[in-house]
Design an enzyme around this catalytic site. Structure first.
Site, PDB file in Angstrom:
ATOM      1  N   ASP A  44       2.714   4.837  -5.472  1.00 19.67           N
ATOM      2  CA  ASP A  44       2.091   6.249  -5.098  1.00 19.67           C
ATOM      3  C   ASP A  44       3.006   7.353  -5.699  1.00 19.67           C
ATOM      4  OD1 ASP A  44       0.634   8.399  -4.563  1.00 19.67           O
ATOM      5  OD2 ASP A  44       0.094   7.893  -2.607  1.00 19.67           O
ATOM      6  N   HIS A  56      -9.476   4.701  -2.426  1.00 20.36           N
ATOM      7  CA  HIS A  56      -8.729   4.848  -1.348  1.00 20.36           C
ATOM      8  C   HIS A  56      -9.447   5.526  -0.198  1.00 20.36           C
ATOM      9  CE1 HIS A  56      -4.372   3.588  -1.835  1.00 20.36           C
ATOM     10  NE2 HIS A  56      -4.914   3.437  -3.240  1.00 20.36           N
ATOM     11  N   GLY A  57      -9.061   5.594   1.053  1.00 25.19           N
ATOM     12  CA  GLY A  57      -9.928   6.351   2.240  1.00 25.19           C
ATOM     13  C   GLY A  57     -11.278   5.906   2.066  1.00 25.19           C
ATOM     14  N   ASP A 109      -9.053   0.492   6.043  1.00 29.50           N
ATOM     15  CA  ASP A 109      -8.171   0.235   7.315  1.00 29.50           C
ATOM     16  C   ASP A 109      -8.775   0.781   8.382  1.00 29.50           C
ATOM     17  OD1 ASP A 109      -6.144  -0.157   8.926  1.00 29.50           O
ATOM     18  OD2 ASP A 109      -4.764   1.197   8.011  1.00 29.50           O
ATOM     19  N   THR A 110      -9.317   1.940   8.408  1.00 30.76           N
ATOM     20  CA  THR A 110      -9.916   2.722   9.637  1.00 30.76           C
ATOM     21  C   THR A 110     -11.142   1.895  10.254  1.00 30.76           C
ATOM     22  OG1 THR A 110      -9.371   4.965   8.907  1.00 30.76           O
ATOM     23  CG2 THR A 110     -11.141   4.726  10.217  1.00 30.76           C
ATOM     24  N   ASP A 162       0.692  -1.164   0.005  1.00 32.91           N
ATOM     25  CA  ASP A 162      -0.044   0.057  -0.105  1.00 32.91           C
ATOM     26  C   ASP A 162       0.841   1.279   0.018  1.00 32.91           C
ATOM     27  OD1 ASP A 162      -2.368   1.453  -0.071  1.00 32.91           O
ATOM     28  OD2 ASP A 162      -2.558   1.194   2.173  1.00 32.91           O
ATOM     29  N   HIS A 164      -7.867   9.431   3.913  1.00 32.04           N
ATOM     30  CA  HIS A 164      -7.486   8.438   5.007  1.00 32.04           C
ATOM     31  C   HIS A 164      -8.042   8.829   6.358  1.00 32.04           C
ATOM     32  CE1 HIS A 164      -4.079   7.325   2.116  1.00 32.04           C
ATOM     33  NE2 HIS A 164      -4.915   6.582   2.045  1.00 32.04           N
ATOM     34  N   GLU A 175      -1.309   6.042  -8.884  1.00 33.58           N
ATOM     35  CA  GLU A 175      -2.347   7.000  -8.340  1.00 33.58           C
ATOM     36  C   GLU A 175      -2.030   8.362  -9.063  1.00 33.58           C
ATOM     37  OE1 GLU A 175      -3.335   7.304  -4.227  1.00 33.58           O
ATOM     38  OE2 GLU A 175      -3.549   9.675  -4.371  1.00 33.58           O
ATOM     39  N   ASN A 183     -10.034   0.476  -0.646  1.00 29.91           N
ATOM     40  CA  ASN A 183      -9.294   0.187   0.514  1.00 29.91           C
ATOM     41  C   ASN A 183      -9.966   0.708   1.720  1.00 29.91           C
ATOM     42  OD1 ASN A 183      -7.345   0.063  -1.594  1.00 29.91           O
ATOM     43  ND2 ASN A 183      -5.818   1.675  -0.669  1.00 29.91           N
TER      44      ASN A 183
HETATM   45  P1  13P Z   1      -9.333   4.320   5.399  1.00 30.14           P
HETATM   46  O1  13P Z   1      -8.662   5.033   6.456  1.00 30.14           O
HETATM   47  O2  13P Z   1     -10.517   5.172   4.928  1.00 30.14           O
HETATM   48  O3  13P Z   1      -9.570   3.115   6.026  1.00 30.14           O
HETATM   49  O4  13P Z   1      -8.583   4.103   3.775  1.00 30.14           O
HETATM   50  C1  13P Z   1      -7.573   3.198   4.029  1.00 30.14           C
HETATM   51  C2  13P Z   1      -6.724   3.417   2.782  1.00 30.14           C
HETATM   52  O5  13P Z   1      -6.826   3.972   1.724  1.00 30.14           O
HETATM   53  C3  13P Z   1      -5.261   2.564   2.338  1.00 30.14           C
HETATM   54  O6  13P Z   1      -4.470   2.798   1.521  1.00 30.14           O
HETATM   55  O1  G3H Z   2      -2.611   4.611   3.691  1.00 37.04           O
HETATM   56  C1  G3H Z   2      -3.170   4.436   4.717  1.00 37.04           C
HETATM   57  C2  G3H Z   2      -3.392   3.154   5.456  1.00 37.04           C
HETATM   58  O2  G3H Z   2      -4.652   3.246   6.248  1.00 37.04           O
HETATM   59  C3  G3H Z   2      -2.103   2.555   6.239  1.00 37.04           C
HETATM   60  O3  G3H Z   2      -2.005   3.257   7.443  1.00 37.04           O
HETATM   61  O4  G3H Z   2       0.527   3.899   7.259  1.00 37.04           O
HETATM   62  O5  G3H Z   2      -0.997   3.938   9.391  1.00 37.04           O
HETATM   63  O6  G3H Z   2      -0.409   1.775   8.173  1.00 37.04           O
HETATM   64  P1  G3H Z   2      -0.456   3.291   8.171  1.00 37.04           P
HETATM   65 ZN    ZN Z   3      -4.750   4.618   0.706  1.00 36.86          ZN
END
Ligand code: 13P
Ligand code: G3H
Ligand code: ZN
Length: 361
Positions: free
Chosen positions: A105, A232-233, A277-278, A83, A198, A142, A275
């Protein structure tokens, strides 16, 4: 072994009109939770690790973890993806450690902070594409910088993301430039900027078209119907997860994420990788906070990590079902990297610009 490349997986997703969530991991618990969810609904998987995740977990541990997950779930195709790679070396070392896909990226310079000129983005992305395709690995590029259309600000994650304020011209991917970029770089997938950022604090209200520019996706898909688009995000930052955290001592100000219905709309217009993560961070944190609030004497990590995994598994399963990923794992036979390399070398996988998907097949 069921490692799959991003290209093969997203080609399959496009053929069958579904999307694939790409979940970030840093540790074993997250890896197990994702695979338990995928196994329950027969979904193929994209696991991604940021530079921060690789530094936290160690490349060798991550490689061992993915090998173990492949051995435990041989019937689930697993794509291991870098990522937000910041330069060629990050992408090359990811592939060296068993990743089947990388994101270069180049929207930001190698510092992960400074918005980069277009020519730089093309040059560095093309260099990574050449290197990755020689060994059959896939590349996501990207174009446009991720950030809020409400404030003009980026959300810096663990050192990645621009600092300061940008205008809409940089925060929204230009569809014409997207065509040029895909042609020049030959990326397998294209991440675009359309108002997502993000982290948890994406929008100060439920987003409408002014702050979440879904029309940009539709315009790009019209011009590039054969290119796999990446959002993303794209965490939804569900209210119930905010509430669990805040009911158990957390202090998250009210916030809004990307509604699942908007992602589903994106999937109808070429979005194939989403994507997240959050949402998983929040699910785990809420579960851990609950254990600590209810049992302040608890100190066995398994007592709070098990509920954390359960909560993350629930989110992953929901997304597999909502994005239409469920039910496809058993129908995919992963193509080895060596065979993918031959397909690239033959020209069979070259970007198809300006022709409809049906005509391209
Ligand atoms: P979120 O923070 O919305 O989960 O996005 C994660 C992301 O885009 C990682 O590349
Ligand atoms: O790119 C965003 C992802 O949420 C990864 O987060 O860089 O804190 O691991 P991080
Ligand atoms: Zn991202």
């Amino acid at each position: 072994m069921a490692r799959i490349t991003l290209r093969q997986l997203l080609d399959h997703a496009a053929e069958h009109s579904y999307g694939v969530p790409a979940f970030n991991i840093n540790n074993m618990e997250q890896g197990l939770a994702i695979l338990e969810a995928a196994d329950a609904v027969d979904a193929p998987v994209i696991i991604q690790a940021s530079r921060g995740a690789r530094a936290y977990a160690n490349d060798i541990v991550l490689k061992g973890l993915i090998d173990s997950l492949c051995e435990m779930y041989p019937h689930i195709p697993i794509c291991m993806h870098q990522d937000h790679g910041n330069n060629e070396a990050t992408c090359a070392t990811a592939i060296q450690h068993g990743f089947t896909s990388v994101m270069m990226d180049g929207s930001l310079e190698a510092d992960g902070k400074t918005p980069a000129p277009y020519d730089y983005n093309v040059r560095v992305t093309k260099a990574v594409v050449d290197m990755a395709h020689w060994v059959g690995a896939s590349v996501e590029g990207e174009l446009g910088v991720l950030g809020s259309l409400e404030t003009g600000m980026g959300e810096k994650e663990d050192g990645h993301g621009f600092e300061g304020k940008l205008g809409h011209d940089q925060l929204l991917t230009d569809p014409g430039q997207a065509v040029d970029f895909v042609k020049a770089t030959q990326v397998d997938a294209l991440a675009i900027a359309m108002g997502t950022s993000h982290g948890a604090y994406k929008f100060t209200r439920r987003p409408d078209g002014d702050v979440l520019a879904m029309h940009v996706i539709e315009e790009i898909h019209q011009r590039l119907p054969n290119t796999h688009l990446v959002m993303h995000g794209s965490s939804s930052v569900p209210q119930d997860l905010q509430d669990v955290i805040n009911r158990h001592g957390g202090q998250m100000p009210q916030t809004w994420g990307v509604p699942v219905e908007e992602i589903q709309r994106g999937i109808k217009h070429g979005v194939r990788k989403i994507n997240i993560d959050t949402d998983n961070r929040m699910a785990m944190t809420g579960a851990i906070r609950k254990v600590f609030a209810e049992n302040p004497g608890e100190f066995d990590p398994r007592k709070y990590l098990k509920p954390a995994m359960d909560a993350m598994r629930t989110v992953c399963r929901q997304r597999f079902e909502e994005f239409g990923t469920a039910g496809w794992a058993g129908k995919i036979t992963p193509i080895p990297l060596s065979a993918m390399a031959r397909r690239y070398a033959s020209g069979e996988l070259a970007a198809k610009i300006g022709i409809t998907r049906q005509a391209a097949e």
